[in-house]
Design a protein around this motif. Sequence first.
Motif, short mmCIF file in Angstrom:
data_model
loop_
_atom_site.label_atom_id
_atom_site.label_comp_id
_atom_site.label_asym_id
_atom_site.label_seq_id
_atom_site.Cartn_x
_atom_site.Cartn_y
_atom_site.Cartn_z
N LEU A 195 10.49 8.10 -5.62
CA LEU A 195 10.55 7.45 -4.31
C LEU A 195 9.13 7.17 -3.85
CD1 LEU A 195 13.21 9.74 -2.53
CD2 LEU A 195 13.60 7.71 -3.96
N PHE A 196 8.77 5.89 -3.84
CA PHE A 196 7.44 5.48 -3.38
C PHE A 196 7.51 5.15 -1.88
CE2 PHE A 196 7.35 4.10 -7.90
CZ PHE A 196 6.23 4.82 -8.32
N PHE A 197 6.65 5.78 -1.08
CA PHE A 197 6.60 5.51 0.36
C PHE A 197 5.44 4.55 0.64
CE2 PHE A 197 9.29 9.10 0.12
CZ PHE A 197 10.08 9.09 1.26
N SER A 198 5.76 3.39 1.21
CA SER A 198 4.78 2.32 1.30
C SER A 198 4.76 1.66 2.68
CB SER A 198 5.09 1.25 0.24
OG SER A 198 4.30 0.10 0.41
N GLU A 199 3.59 1.09 3.00
CA GLU A 199 3.50 0.22 4.18
C GLU A 199 4.28 -1.06 3.90
OE1 GLU A 199 -0.42 -0.49 5.77
OE2 GLU A 199 -1.13 1.48 5.11
N ILE A 200 4.56 -1.81 4.96
CA ILE A 200 5.25 -3.10 4.80
C ILE A 200 4.38 -4.01 3.94
CG2 ILE A 200 6.11 -5.13 6.04
CD1 ILE A 200 6.66 -3.29 8.42
N ALA A 201 5.02 -4.81 3.07
CA ALA A 201 4.29 -5.72 2.20
C ALA A 201 3.53 -6.76 3.03
CB ALA A 201 5.25 -6.43 1.25
N GLU A 202 2.46 -7.29 2.47
CA GLU A 202 1.64 -8.26 3.19
C GLU A 202 2.39 -9.56 3.44
OE1 GLU A 202 -1.90 -8.74 0.91
OE2 GLU A 202 -2.72 -6.78 1.46
N SER A 203 3.33 -9.91 2.58
CA SER A 203 4.12 -11.13 2.76
C SER A 203 5.41 -11.00 1.96
CB SER A 203 3.33 -12.36 2.30
OG SER A 203 3.01 -12.26 0.92
N LYS A 209 0.85 -1.18 0.00
CA LYS A 209 0.00 0.00 0.00
C LYS A 209 0.89 1.24 0.00
CE LYS A 209 -3.88 -2.19 2.38
NZ LYS A 209 -4.77 -2.16 3.56
N MET A 210 0.91 1.93 -1.14
CA MET A 210 1.77 3.11 -1.28
C MET A 210 0.97 4.38 -0.98
SD MET A 210 4.25 2.11 -4.46
CE MET A 210 3.09 1.28 -5.52
N HIS A 211 1.48 5.18 -0.04
CA HIS A 211 0.71 6.33 0.46
C HIS A 211 1.10 7.65 -0.19
CE1 HIS A 211 -1.63 4.45 3.75
NE2 HIS A 211 -0.70 3.53 3.65
N PHE A 212 2.35 7.85 -0.49
CA PHE A 212 2.75 9.08 -1.16
C PHE A 212 4.07 8.83 -1.90
CE2 PHE A 212 3.37 9.32 3.45
CZ PHE A 212 4.74 9.39 3.58
N ALA A 213 4.39 9.74 -2.79
CA ALA A 213 5.59 9.56 -3.61
C ALA A 213 6.22 10.92 -3.93
CB ALA A 213 5.23 8.83 -4.92
N PHE A 214 7.54 10.91 -4.13
CA PHE A 214 8.28 12.11 -4.50
C PHE A 214 9.24 11.77 -5.63
CE2 PHE A 214 7.08 12.61 -0.10
CZ PHE A 214 6.62 13.92 -0.04
N ALA A 234 14.53 -3.30 5.21
CA ALA A 234 13.42 -3.44 4.26
C ALA A 234 13.67 -4.57 3.26
CB ALA A 234 13.21 -2.12 3.52
N TYR A 235 14.94 -4.86 2.99
CA TYR A 235 15.27 -5.90 2.02
C TYR A 235 14.82 -7.30 2.46
CZ TYR A 235 19.22 -6.67 5.18
OH TYR A 235 19.99 -6.92 6.29
N LEU A 236 14.54 -7.47 3.76
CA LEU A 236 14.12 -8.78 4.25
C LEU A 236 12.77 -9.20 3.69
CD1 LEU A 236 15.18 -8.59 8.02
CD2 LEU A 236 16.32 -9.81 6.17
N GLN A 237 12.07 -8.28 3.06
CA GLN A 237 10.79 -8.62 2.44
C GLN A 237 10.97 -9.36 1.11
OE1 GLN A 237 7.79 -5.07 3.16
NE2 GLN A 237 9.84 -4.26 2.83
N ILE A 238 12.20 -9.39 0.62
CA ILE A 238 12.47 -10.01 -0.67
C ILE A 238 13.14 -11.36 -0.47
CG2 ILE A 238 13.72 -9.81 -2.86
CD1 ILE A 238 13.51 -6.81 -2.61
#
Length: 568
Positions: free
Chosen positions: A113-121, A99-104, A156-160
């Motif tokens: 730069l996409f600012f996002s919540e943590i991925a669901e999985s 879920k991406m909330h804002f971007a710059f 954040a890379y641990l999501q991949i």
Amino acid sequence: MKSSVEYGALFKDALQAIKNVRAPHTKKLSDIDSVWEKVKEQQLFDFGDANFEKHSNVISFANNISLQCLYQIIIQIIRSNNLSLSSVKNKPRDIQGMKMHFAFKDNNTNEILFFSEIAESAMWRVKGVELEGIDEFLLKQNATGCKYIFFMKNYAYLQIIGHNDDSSDPGRGYNFYSIKWFIETYVGEEEYKKFEEALDLYNESVKEYLGYSTVKSLTPSSLVNFRKKVEKELLEYQYDKLVDHKIVDQNDRELNLSFSEQKKLEEQFIDNRNYLVMLGESDFAESLITAEWLYDSMKKAKAIDLTVIGMGYFKAIEQLLFGLICLHKNEGRCIRKVYSRNNHSSDVELNDKNIAEEVVDSTLGSMAVFFRKNQDILREDLHHYTKNYVKEAIFKYVALRNGYLHKHNIRQWRVIDEIREATYNIMFLLIGSYTLTNENLTELKIAKYDIFTDYYKLCEYLNYHSNEMFYVKINDEYEDVFISLNDPNMDVSEDKYITYSGLYFRDFDPRGRRYHINEENLPQEIWSAKFDFGNNELPNLRPVKASKIFENGKFLGTNIASDEEFDY
């Protein structure tokens, strides 16, 4: 250097907004005469209590307010540091569980730069290939690349799945980054430290003000699992600390429990499974379970009287002592008599008649004196120093109880921890030192343990680990990977035990067959299985064996209550 971003002020405003919503409010006038409550009463599925929806809405609002606050912080960071970042409109919202909330747009690097919540999985990423729809969006923005900034402090890379281990690359081969990376990269390490300090204070303040925690009621099925949790506590408690715990008796003599004597007590309490007395069907077992549930449920409680938890532990020991003493009724032994104006005799015979007429003084103090006068009820193989240690430990426990229950309210959690620790110690000393026959254990209503066979443990383990992969070796000729399934016929017996109807598996292919295995046709071996991803971009979809949990009728796995994720 002082930060030009007022983190504290921004978080303070967010906290106040949350307080305004959390505070009690009357119903809106438009809702008082509305039929909307009637509408809500007719919904087909309603699993929470009356306040569940309200509390969920407050938590949701708090998250939204916090995200708005974070956005304002990012804006202030950009403005105060003259960063060449411009806000991007009409960005993608939800992509592949993100879920991406804002971007710059970084006008220097020409990246979004996409600012996002943590991925669901956790997810697979192919290097050089962006998420669905992102390439098209980048083209519209005339951008040459992008980075994803997640609402995480770090890692954040641990999501991949399959990221590399190059510590010099904060994205570990991919373009997933954290808030820490963003602030440190665009401003500096000191700035991030100031942000994190203010963030931690904010989180703590919100949690304390909201005061929400999950309290689970004990239904028959959850009670079974909670007993497993208490059993784990009983088994893993560090009773060997008693060796270093000295007791001073009434004559100011220092008493010690030797290591060898402590091991004797441990053998009877743990190895012989006599601890199961505290998980059986007696009143003292019920009191302990209740006290442990209150302890587990109220850990975060503040500004209230916690005495009720301490009373539960004291009551459990009081009832246990009386149960142990009553094993020696009708033997001509005497105990204090309940005080009466008509009869000032201090003692009365411990027999069925006097117990039934309730003239026996069953207070902790009275029972402590009984133990002092009747040390022969303790095991003959124990040294007399050990018996004295147990006797004085009972008196110390009585003093602890009187010190807290006859004076002030208990408001400090450390006092509850002290009472709980003393309760565990005295349980161990009493049950470990007492002369107990099989008949005595039956009278104390010890929990059944003969049903917990290797087959039962295997059923329990596989049911707990349902929808996971296992290598099953049927015989020397055939072995394959299967997926475990829930037992569809699992049931709760006597509110204390779960009964299972066997092992259930399906083929690795969801469209394949399903299998039911009972005690008569168990496989030779069962191994837990996992994917060995390594640091590869492309996955190897053939699972590998992880650990053996069953072999030739013997369960080799771990107790499910030992799992950190185990809940009741």
